[in-house]
Design a protein around this motif. Structure first.
Motif, PDB file in Angstrom:
ATOM      1  N   LEU A 174       0.835  -1.204   0.000  1.00  0.00           N
ATOM      2  CA  LEU A 174       0.000   0.000   0.000  1.00  0.00           C
ATOM      3  C   LEU A 174       0.865   1.248   0.000  1.00  0.00           C
ATOM      4  O   LEU A 174       0.591   2.211  -0.734  1.00  0.00           O
ATOM      5  N   GLN A 175       1.936   1.238   0.790  1.00  0.00           N
ATOM      6  CA  GLN A 175       2.833   2.379   0.838  1.00  0.00           C
ATOM      7  C   GLN A 175       3.562   2.569  -0.498  1.00  0.00           C
ATOM      8  O   GLN A 175       3.809   3.701  -0.929  1.00  0.00           O
ATOM      9  N   LEU A 176       3.889   1.450  -1.149  1.00  0.00           N
ATOM     10  CA  LEU A 176       4.514   1.535  -2.472  1.00  0.00           C
ATOM     11  C   LEU A 176       3.552   2.162  -3.478  1.00  0.00           C
ATOM     12  O   LEU A 176       3.939   3.035  -4.258  1.00  0.00           O
ATOM     13  N   ALA A 177       2.289   1.713  -3.443  1.00  0.00           N
ATOM     14  CA  ALA A 177       1.289   2.264  -4.360  1.00  0.00           C
ATOM     15  C   ALA A 177       1.128   3.761  -4.144  1.00  0.00           C
ATOM     16  O   ALA A 177       1.072   4.542  -5.114  1.00  0.00           O
ATOM     17  N   PHE A 178       1.074   4.164  -2.876  1.00  0.00           N
ATOM     18  CA  PHE A 178       0.931   5.594  -2.602  1.00  0.00           C
ATOM     19  C   PHE A 178       2.148   6.367  -3.084  1.00  0.00           C
ATOM     20  O   PHE A 178       2.018   7.442  -3.676  1.00  0.00           O
ATOM     21  N   ALA A 179       3.352   5.820  -2.823  1.00  0.00           N
ATOM     22  CA  ALA A 179       4.576   6.517  -3.227  1.00  0.00           C
ATOM     23  C   ALA A 179       4.624   6.714  -4.742  1.00  0.00           C
ATOM     24  O   ALA A 179       4.990   7.789  -5.224  1.00  0.00           O
ATOM     25  N   VAL A 180       4.254   5.677  -5.493  1.00  0.00           N
ATOM     26  CA  VAL A 180       4.263   5.791  -6.953  1.00  0.00           C
ATOM     27  C   VAL A 180       3.243   6.826  -7.413  1.00  0.00           C
ATOM     28  O   VAL A 180       3.542   7.687  -8.256  1.00  0.00           O
ATOM     29  N   LEU A 181       2.031   6.761  -6.865  1.00  0.00           N
ATOM     30  CA  LEU A 181       0.994   7.718  -7.255  1.00  0.00           C
ATOM     31  C   LEU A 181       1.377   9.134  -6.845  1.00  0.00           C
ATOM     32  O   LEU A 181       1.144  10.088  -7.605  1.00  0.00           O
ATOM     33  N   PHE A 182       1.949   9.270  -5.661  1.00  0.00           N
ATOM     34  CA  PHE A 182       2.432  10.580  -5.227  1.00  0.00           C
ATOM     35  C   PHE A 182       3.477  11.087  -6.224  1.00  0.00           C
ATOM     36  O   PHE A 182       3.441  12.255  -6.630  1.00  0.00           O
ATOM     37  N   GLY A 183       4.400  10.204  -6.621  1.00  0.00           N
ATOM     38  CA  GLY A 183       5.433  10.595  -7.565  1.00  0.00           C
ATOM     39  C   GLY A 183       4.876  11.017  -8.907  1.00  0.00           C
ATOM     40  O   GLY A 183       5.337  11.990  -9.504  1.00  0.00           O
ATOM     41  N   VAL A 184       3.869  10.283  -9.394  1.00  0.00           N
ATOM     42  CA  VAL A 184       3.257  10.630 -10.678  1.00  0.00           C
ATOM     43  C   VAL A 184       2.615  12.012 -10.607  1.00  0.00           C
ATOM     44  O   VAL A 184       2.834  12.867 -11.473  1.00  0.00           O
ATOM     45  N   VAL A 185       1.813  12.239  -9.559  1.00  0.00           N
ATOM     46  CA  VAL A 185       1.116  13.525  -9.431  1.00  0.00           C
ATOM     47  C   VAL A 185       2.120  14.664  -9.243  1.00  0.00           C
ATOM     48  O   VAL A 185       1.993  15.727  -9.861  1.00  0.00           O
ATOM     49  N   ALA A 186       3.133  14.458  -8.396  1.00  0.00           N
ATOM     50  CA  ALA A 186       4.122  15.504  -8.166  1.00  0.00           C
ATOM     51  C   ALA A 186       4.850  15.853  -9.467  1.00  0.00           C
ATOM     52  O   ALA A 186       5.111  17.027  -9.756  1.00  0.00           O
ATOM     53  N   ALA A 187       5.193  14.832 -10.260  1.00  0.00           N
ATOM     54  CA  ALA A 187       5.867  15.078 -11.534  1.00  0.00           C
ATOM     55  C   ALA A 187       4.938  15.775 -12.517  1.00  0.00           C
ATOM     56  O   ALA A 187       5.367  16.675 -13.263  1.00  0.00           O
ATOM     57  N   GLU A 188       3.676  15.360 -12.545  1.00  0.00           N
ATOM     58  CA  GLU A 188       2.709  16.026 -13.433  1.00  0.00           C
ATOM     59  C   GLU A 188       2.534  17.488 -13.044  1.00  0.00           C
ATOM     60  O   GLU A 188       2.428  18.366 -13.917  1.00  0.00           O
ATOM     61  N   LEU A 189       2.513  17.768 -11.757  1.00  0.00           N
ATOM     62  CA  LEU A 189       2.395  19.153 -11.318  1.00  0.00           C
ATOM     63  C   LEU A 189       3.617  19.964 -11.748  1.00  0.00           C
ATOM     64  O   LEU A 189       3.489  21.109 -12.179  1.00  0.00           O
ATOM     65  N   ALA A 190       4.804  19.349 -11.642  1.00  0.00           N
ATOM     66  CA  ALA A 190       6.016  20.043 -12.061  1.00  0.00           C
ATOM     67  C   ALA A 190       5.991  20.337 -13.554  1.00  0.00           C
ATOM     68  O   ALA A 190       6.368  21.432 -13.996  1.00  0.00           O
ATOM     69  N   VAL A 191       5.535  19.362 -14.347  1.00  0.00           N
ATOM     70  CA  VAL A 191       5.480  19.539 -15.799  1.00  0.00           C
ATOM     71  C   VAL A 191       4.433  20.578 -16.174  1.00  0.00           C
ATOM     72  O   VAL A 191       4.695  21.465 -17.006  1.00  0.00           O
ATOM     73  N   ARG A 192       3.270  20.500 -15.573  1.00  0.00           N
ATOM     74  CA  ARG A 192       2.176  21.392 -15.968  1.00  0.00           C
ATOM     75  C   ARG A 192       2.354  22.824 -15.472  1.00  0.00           C
ATOM     76  O   ARG A 192       1.977  23.772 -16.154  1.00  0.00           O
ATOM     77  N   THR A 193       2.895  22.998 -14.255  1.00  0.00           N
ATOM     78  CA  THR A 193       3.016  24.345 -13.690  1.00  0.00           C
ATOM     79  C   THR A 193       4.396  24.948 -13.884  1.00  0.00           C
ATOM     80  O   THR A 193       4.576  26.145 -13.659  1.00  0.00           O
ATOM     81  N   GLY A 194       5.393  24.111 -14.274  1.00  0.00           N
ATOM     82  CA  GLY A 194       6.742  24.612 -14.445  1.00  0.00           C
ATOM     83  C   GLY A 194       7.433  24.956 -13.141  1.00  0.00           C
ATOM     84  O   GLY A 194       8.443  25.661 -13.132  1.00  0.00           O
ATOM     85  N   SER A 195       6.899  24.451 -12.013  1.00  0.00           N
ATOM     86  CA  SER A 195       7.434  24.815 -10.706  1.00  0.00           C
ATOM     87  C   SER A 195       7.563  23.595  -9.794  1.00  0.00           C
ATOM     88  O   SER A 195       6.720  22.683  -9.837  1.00  0.00           O
ATOM     89  N   LEU A 196       8.598  23.599  -8.950  1.00  0.00           N
ATOM     90  CA  LEU A 196       8.765  22.561  -7.938  1.00  0.00           C
ATOM     91  C   LEU A 196       8.039  22.900  -6.638  1.00  0.00           C
ATOM     92  O   LEU A 196       7.809  22.014  -5.809  1.00  0.00           O
ATOM     93  N   TRP A 197       7.675  24.151  -6.434  1.00  0.00           N
ATOM     94  CA  TRP A 197       7.147  24.576  -5.143  1.00  0.00           C
ATOM     95  C   TRP A 197       5.851  23.877  -4.731  1.00  0.00           C
ATOM     96  O   TRP A 197       5.708  23.498  -3.547  1.00  0.00           O
ATOM     97  N   PRO A 198       4.880  23.672  -5.635  1.00  0.00           N
ATOM     98  CA  PRO A 198       3.657  22.971  -5.195  1.00  0.00           C
ATOM     99  C   PRO A 198       3.948  21.580  -4.643  1.00  0.00           C
ATOM    100  O   PRO A 198       3.416  21.197  -3.584  1.00  0.00           O
ATOM    101  N   ALA A 199       4.822  20.825  -5.316  1.00  0.00           N
ATOM    102  CA  ALA A 199       5.148  19.476  -4.847  1.00  0.00           C
ATOM    103  C   ALA A 199       5.952  19.529  -3.552  1.00  0.00           C
ATOM    104  O   ALA A 199       5.761  18.686  -2.664  1.00  0.00           O
ATOM    105  N   ILE A 200       6.835  20.507  -3.411  1.00  0.00           N
ATOM    106  CA  ILE A 200       7.625  20.636  -2.177  1.00  0.00           C
ATOM    107  C   ILE A 200       6.710  20.890  -0.985  1.00  0.00           C
ATOM    108  O   ILE A 200       6.837  20.245   0.070  1.00  0.00           O
ATOM    109  N   VAL A 201       5.789  21.826  -1.131  1.00  0.00           N
ATOM    110  CA  VAL A 201       4.878  22.158  -0.028  1.00  0.00           C
ATOM    111  C   VAL A 201       3.988  20.965   0.312  1.00  0.00           C
ATOM    112  O   VAL A 201       3.800  20.618   1.489  1.00  0.00           O
ATOM    113  N   TRP A 202       3.426  20.330  -0.706  1.00  0.00           N
ATOM    114  CA  TRP A 202       2.563  19.164  -0.488  1.00  0.00           C
ATOM    115  C   TRP A 202       3.351  18.033   0.169  1.00  0.00           C
ATOM    116  O   TRP A 202       2.871  17.412   1.127  1.00  0.00           O
TER     117      TRP A 202
END
Length: 251
Positions: A174-202
């Motif tokens: 379960l923790q692996l699944a969450f980590a992968v999904l967290f990673g996907v969303v964080a990377a998508e946010l970085a790609v779409r917003t051009g910023s690392l800050w949203p993923a860092i804060v989250w």
């Protein structure tokens, strides 16, 4: 819908080997700091602060790597986020925070909470600098989607260290699944917003709430993580559609 600013893209001779090597750096720093805490028999608060120092040093090394690489720090994502409407103003990631707070609770003392706050911030910056910064840039010449999947798999696999800590296969899965999904969303946010800050804060907020809950694996806490996994899966699929439109010019 193309970004007006360049995205970090670092062309290397062996990108996948480089990605694995860079992904191991924050793991190494954290492992050394954890070992020091164990050897010195540090208490809970002191251990958290020692690991925070290790994570901060790792983050500093990551930023140095960024500075000497071809892309600029701004290209890596050290700038204000844009295109907020395309990520629904971060509402789904924000919702994961009250869910985990309600299901995990608070099980540590106030002084320990302060130490964990420092640890959460250090870890959030450290892991985002390396995974959604350096590793994402190294894999990005293969396309945004390949980079998102690659960095997320590395992020998830390296979190399997929980198995070594004696977690059951179901909990570790379960923790692996969450980590992968967290990673996907964080990377998508970085790609779409051009910023690392949203993923860092989250990232920092999520870790802090987990630390405050004592990294609980109670049925209630695990059910909260399960709900967050479903929420992030839906969100990841929504962001995935058209993510290539945010590829933009690369540095």
């Amino acid at each position: 819908m193309t970004p007006s600013r360049p995205a970090a893209s670092w062309v290397t001779r062996l990108p996948w080997l480089a990605a694995v090597g860079f992904a191991l750096v924050p793991v190494l720093f954290t492992a050394v700091a954890s070992a020091v805490a164990q050897i010195t028999a540090a208490g809970e608060s002191s251990s958290a602060l020692l690991i925070a120092v290790g994570a901060a040093l790792s983050a500093a090394v990551g930023i140095i790597v960024m500075r000497i690489s071809p892309p600029s720090l701004r290209d890596y994502g050290f700038r204000a986020p844009s295109k907020l409407r395309s990520v629904w103003w971060f509402v789904p990631p924000i919702l994961t925070l009250p869910i985990i707070a309600a299901t995990a609770g608070i099980h540590v003392s106030a002084p320990t909470l302060l130490a964990y706050a420092a640890l959460a911030i250090a870890v959030g910056v450290n892991e985002e600098v390396w995974f959604r910064g350096v590793v994402l840039a190294v894999l990005r010449p293969h396309g945004a989607r390949v980079a998102i999947v690659g960095t997320s798999l590395l992020f998830g696999i390296l979190h399997l260290v929980n198995l070594l800590a004696g977690e059951s296969l179901a909990v570790a899965g379960l923790q692996l699944a969450f980590a992968v999904l967290f990673g996907v969303v964080a990377a998508e946010l970085a790609v779409r917003t051009g910023s690392l800050w949203p993923a860092i804060v989250w990232h920092a907020a999520w870790d802090f709430l987990n630390f405050a809950g004592g990294n609980s694996t109670s049925p209630l806490a695990l059910s909260g993580i399960g709900v967050c996994c479903v929420l992030l899966l839906v969100y990841a699929l929504m962001l995935w559609r058209g993510v290539d439109r945010f590829e933009g010019p690369v540095a």
